[in-house]
Design a protein around this motif. Structure first.
Motif, PDB file in Angstrom:
ATOM      1  N   ARG A  47      35.201   8.523   0.731  1.00  0.00           N
ATOM      2  CA  ARG A  47      34.065   7.427   0.796  1.00  0.00           C
ATOM      3  C   ARG A  47      32.785   8.204   1.382  1.00  0.00           C
ATOM      4  NH1 ARG A  47      38.725   4.928   2.299  1.00  0.00           N
ATOM      5  NH2 ARG A  47      38.938   2.706   1.429  1.00  0.00           N
ATOM      6  N   ASP A  48      31.760   7.983   0.669  1.00  0.00           N
ATOM      7  CA  ASP A  48      30.634   8.841   0.885  1.00  0.00           C
ATOM      8  C   ASP A  48      29.949   8.517   2.242  1.00  0.00           C
ATOM      9  OD1 ASP A  48      30.714   9.797  -1.590  1.00  0.00           O
ATOM     10  OD2 ASP A  48      29.531   8.196  -2.391  1.00  0.00           O
ATOM     11  N   ALA A  49      29.859   7.344   2.938  1.00  0.00           N
ATOM     12  CA  ALA A  49      28.987   7.192   3.755  1.00  0.00           C
ATOM     13  C   ALA A  49      29.920   7.068   5.154  1.00  0.00           C
ATOM     14  CB  ALA A  49      28.197   5.913   3.823  1.00  0.00           C
ATOM     15  N   SER A  50      29.685   7.792   6.231  1.00  0.00           N
ATOM     16  CA  SER A  50      30.155   7.582   7.561  1.00  0.00           C
ATOM     17  C   SER A  50      30.348   6.054   8.013  1.00  0.00           C
ATOM     18  CB  SER A  50      29.549   8.483   8.750  1.00  0.00           C
ATOM     19  OG  SER A  50      29.794   9.908   8.254  1.00  0.00           O
ATOM     20  N   ILE A  51      31.296   5.858   8.700  1.00  0.00           N
ATOM     21  CA  ILE A  51      31.067   4.565   9.344  1.00  0.00           C
ATOM     22  C   ILE A  51      30.894   4.477  10.753  1.00  0.00           C
ATOM     23  CG2 ILE A  51      32.968   2.476   9.643  1.00  0.00           C
ATOM     24  CD1 ILE A  51      34.471   3.594   7.228  1.00  0.00           C
ATOM     25  N   PRO A  52      30.174   3.440  11.298  1.00  0.00           N
ATOM     26  CA  PRO A  52      29.799   3.300  12.627  1.00  0.00           C
ATOM     27  C   PRO A  52      30.915   2.481  13.328  1.00  0.00           C
ATOM     28  CG  PRO A  52      28.678   1.979  11.416  1.00  0.00           C
ATOM     29  CD  PRO A  52      29.180   2.512  10.380  1.00  0.00           C
ATOM     30  N   ILE A  53      31.519   3.335  14.289  1.00  0.00           N
ATOM     31  CA  ILE A  53      32.522   2.814  15.164  1.00  0.00           C
ATOM     32  C   ILE A  53      32.157   2.520  16.531  1.00  0.00           C
ATOM     33  CG2 ILE A  53      35.000   2.852  15.829  1.00  0.00           C
ATOM     34  CD1 ILE A  53      34.638   2.602  12.860  1.00  0.00           C
ATOM     35  N   LEU A  54      32.320   1.104  17.173  1.00  0.00           N
ATOM     36  CA  LEU A  54      31.958   0.810  18.444  1.00  0.00           C
ATOM     37  C   LEU A  54      33.129   1.254  19.336  1.00  0.00           C
ATOM     38  CD1 LEU A  54      29.774  -0.385  20.499  1.00  0.00           C
ATOM     39  CD2 LEU A  54      31.068  -2.581  19.899  1.00  0.00           C
ATOM     40  N   VAL A  55      32.823   2.012  20.447  1.00  0.00           N
ATOM     41  CA  VAL A  55      33.903   2.509  21.413  1.00  0.00           C
ATOM     42  C   VAL A  55      33.385   2.549  22.772  1.00  0.00           C
ATOM     43  CG1 VAL A  55      34.579   4.223  19.361  1.00  0.00           C
ATOM     44  CG2 VAL A  55      33.185   4.963  21.178  1.00  0.00           C
ATOM     45  N   SER A  56      34.396   2.392  23.572  1.00  0.00           N
ATOM     46  CA  SER A  56      34.085   2.631  25.013  1.00  0.00           C
ATOM     47  C   SER A  56      34.889   4.219  25.577  1.00  0.00           C
ATOM     48  CB  SER A  56      34.445   1.655  25.831  1.00  0.00           C
ATOM     49  OG  SER A  56      33.372   0.535  25.831  1.00  0.00           O
ATOM     50  N   ALA A  57      34.169   4.904  25.971  1.00  0.00           N
ATOM     51  CA  ALA A  57      34.795   6.005  26.703  1.00  0.00           C
ATOM     52  C   ALA A  57      35.016   5.835  28.116  1.00  0.00           C
ATOM     53  CB  ALA A  57      33.915   7.420  26.341  1.00  0.00           C
ATOM     54  N   VAL A  58      36.201   5.768  28.405  1.00  0.00           N
ATOM     55  CA  VAL A  58      36.526   5.376  30.003  1.00  0.00           C
ATOM     56  C   VAL A  58      37.579   6.529  30.348  1.00  0.00           C
ATOM     57  CG1 VAL A  58      37.279   3.555  31.440  1.00  0.00           C
ATOM     58  CG2 VAL A  58      36.105   2.812  29.193  1.00  0.00           C
ATOM     59  N   ASP A  59      37.459   6.819  31.917  1.00  0.00           N
ATOM     60  CA  ASP A  59      38.461   7.833  32.427  1.00  0.00           C
ATOM     61  C   ASP A  59      38.792   7.097  33.959  1.00  0.00           C
ATOM     62  OD1 ASP A  59      39.727   9.814  33.518  1.00  0.00           O
ATOM     63  OD2 ASP A  59      37.788  11.275  33.807  1.00  0.00           O
ATOM     64  N   ALA A  60      39.956   6.504  33.612  1.00  0.00           N
ATOM     65  CA  ALA A  60      40.506   5.953  34.816  1.00  0.00           C
ATOM     66  C   ALA A  60      41.982   6.333  34.663  1.00  0.00           C
ATOM     67  CB  ALA A  60      40.235   4.434  34.995  1.00  0.00           C
ATOM     68  N   ALA A  61      42.646   7.061  35.478  1.00  0.00           N
ATOM     69  CA  ALA A  61      44.134   7.403  35.639  1.00  0.00           C
ATOM     70  C   ALA A  61      44.299   8.545  34.498  1.00  0.00           C
ATOM     71  CB  ALA A  61      44.878   6.336  35.461  1.00  0.00           C
ATOM     72  N   ASN A  62      43.681   8.139  33.443  1.00  0.00           N
ATOM     73  CA  ASN A  62      43.701   9.229  31.997  1.00  0.00           C
ATOM     74  C   ASN A  62      42.473   8.661  31.218  1.00  0.00           C
ATOM     75  OD1 ASN A  62      45.456  11.136  31.721  1.00  0.00           O
ATOM     76  ND2 ASN A  62      47.231   9.834  30.839  1.00  0.00           N
ATOM     77  N   PRO A  63      41.757   9.912  30.531  1.00  0.00           N
ATOM     78  CA  PRO A  63      40.712   9.568  29.685  1.00  0.00           C
ATOM     79  C   PRO A  63      41.041   8.670  28.413  1.00  0.00           C
ATOM     80  CG  PRO A  63      40.681  11.798  30.244  1.00  0.00           C
ATOM     81  CD  PRO A  63      42.025  11.092  30.569  1.00  0.00           C
ATOM     82  N   PHE A  64      40.442   7.690  27.895  1.00  0.00           N
ATOM     83  CA  PHE A  64      40.854   7.037  26.967  1.00  0.00           C
ATOM     84  C   PHE A  64      39.484   6.751  26.011  1.00  0.00           C
ATOM     85  CE2 PHE A  64      45.153   6.127  28.252  1.00  0.00           C
ATOM     86  CZ  PHE A  64      45.675   5.557  26.951  1.00  0.00           C
ATOM     87  N   ILE A  65      39.760   6.450  24.668  1.00  0.00           N
ATOM     88  CA  ILE A  65      38.788   5.931  23.676  1.00  0.00           C
ATOM     89  C   ILE A  65      39.356   4.633  23.386  1.00  0.00           C
ATOM     90  CG2 ILE A  65      37.435   6.194  21.617  1.00  0.00           C
ATOM     91  CD1 ILE A  65      36.797   8.443  23.643  1.00  0.00           C
TER      92      ILE A  65
END
Length: 403
Positions: free
Chosen positions: A216-234
């Motif tokens: 696919r030509d265009a990039s896709i905007p993905i909504l995330v939260s970057a959280v670090d508690a006990a282990n880092p997670f996206i």
């Protein structure tokens, strides 16, 4: 009929060197929804850099064999784990433990991050191995554990039998394990900033990641939260994922590649990698999960978690801790989804003597449902997060390997 004589094979003119068989004392345990080797620190070399060839051979990944036939690993990331345990000289700490994730199909160990499931077996192991003293008549023991991977403290409370050993039998059930057992209480104290030093390493509760999609030509905007508690997670908002992802399902190869692309960009966002190429070298950190409302009346958040490039069969225990912490943090993807749940207000109570608010976060994953308790100070700081597991000692003896 005359016999046929075979010419003897010529001997090599060079001396042949053979690998030597070695043994490593160990205990194999089921802890939560994982299985792993539990090893005394004293049975490994002093230099941690020398552990790698030994542990790879013990688990069976030394030849990059995805089936791990020359070791005791179970050919999955959840059954290729190791806990190295020792008594601690730190004030207020009983034992220390280092978590090691062995890759499947790749000759590589990952020392980054912690595993809550494997951590839930540390107290039972420590008690049964005599690393923690049990007083006569004592029926419950709280073990303070320092995890060296994340420099964090856990308090594990377990039941013991009249002989002072971990009481395995009980009626507590956890999703993902068929048989009940004795409840192992795990309290992750001050879990925020386990590896990055901050609960929200990007300094924002949400971020948009521009992720290219194959073909696919265009990039896709993905909504995330970057959280670090006990282990880092996206944590990924499912509603921002492309339509083809929902149609193909999380198990398709294209979906898995897309998830990995998000994870690598998340690693850079969290400051855990310099660039996407460096992020690809450590697939276990940060971890990643896709969140959505379950639609149930109890307001559960549905989570699809991934481990080492594959869909996780349930949810990492540190994932539950991190997700529950995120759900109690204003503005995150998890918090927004939780706010839509009708049961939110009913699951909040106060511990008035200590001016603490206790929020129960209900989750749903592939293995079933689980509830996580989060204790919040009046200023919103996460004091601790409590979850429950069960554990069983499966065998003890020596693991043999050639080296």
């Amino acid at each position: 009929m005359p016999s046929v004589l075979q010419e003897p094979r010529p001997r090599s003119t060079h001396a042949t060197t053979y690998a030597t068989r070695h043994s490593l004392p160990a205990v194999w345990m089921r802890a939560g929804t994982s299985k792993g080797l539990y090893i005394h620190r004293q049975h490994l070399p002093l230099d941690q850099a020398e552990w790698t060839p030994i542990l790879l051979r013990a688990i069976g990944s030394q030849d990059s064999d995805p089936r791990q036939l020359n070791g005791i690993g179970g050919a999955t990331s959840t059954t290729s784990k190791i806990a190295v345990v020792s008594m601690s000289k730190r004030a207020g700490i009983d034992v220390e433990y280092t978590f090691v994730q062995c890759a499947v199909g790749v000759a590589k160990l990952d020392f980054t991050g912690n595993c809550g499931n494997i951590a839930s077996g540390v107290a039972p192991f420590a008690v049964d191995e005599g690393l923690v003293a049990v007083k006569p008549g004592q029926r419950e023991v709280s073990v303070r554990i320092f995890n060296t991977n994340t420099s964090s403290t856990l308090i594990s409370t377990i039941s013991v039998d009249p002989s002072g050993h971990f009481l395995e039998d009980g009626d507590y059930r956890i999703p993902g394990v068929m048989s009940p057992g004795s409840a192992v209480q795990m309290a992750f104290t001050k879990p925020a900033g386990s590896m990055t030093g901050a609960l929200l390493p990007s300094k924002s509760p949400t971020n948009i990641l521009q992720v290219p999609s194959k073909g696919r030509d265009a990039s896709i905007p993905i909504l995330v939260s970057a959280v670090d508690a006990a282990n880092p997670f996206i944590f990924v908002d499912s509603s921002s994922m492309p339509d083809w992802y929902h149609q193909a399902g999380s198990l398709s190869q294209e979906s898995l590649s897309f998830i990995e692309a998000i994870r690598r960009r998340g690693a850079v966002l969290m400051g855990l990698a310099r660039d996407k190429e460096q992020a690809s070298l450590t697939r276990g950190t940060p971890k990643i999960a896709v969140l959505s409302p379950s639609g149930a009346k109890d307001g559960r958040t549905e989570v699809t978690s991934f481990s080492m490039g594959k869909v996780h069969s349930s949810l990492q225990l540190t994932g539950a801790v991190c997700l529950a912490s995120a759900a109690c943090t204003e503005g995150t993807v998890a918090h927004r989804i939780r706010q839509k749940g009708a049961a939110h207000d009913k699951l909040t109570r106060r511990d008035s003597p200590h001016d603490i608010t206790i929020q129960t976060v209900p989750l749903r994953h592939a293995g079933g449902d689980m509830d996580v308790d989060v204790r919040l100070a009046s200023n919103g700081t996460i004091e601790d997060v409590t979850v429950f597991r069960t554990a069983r000692r499966l065998f003890e003896g020596k693991v043999y390997y050639l080296m």
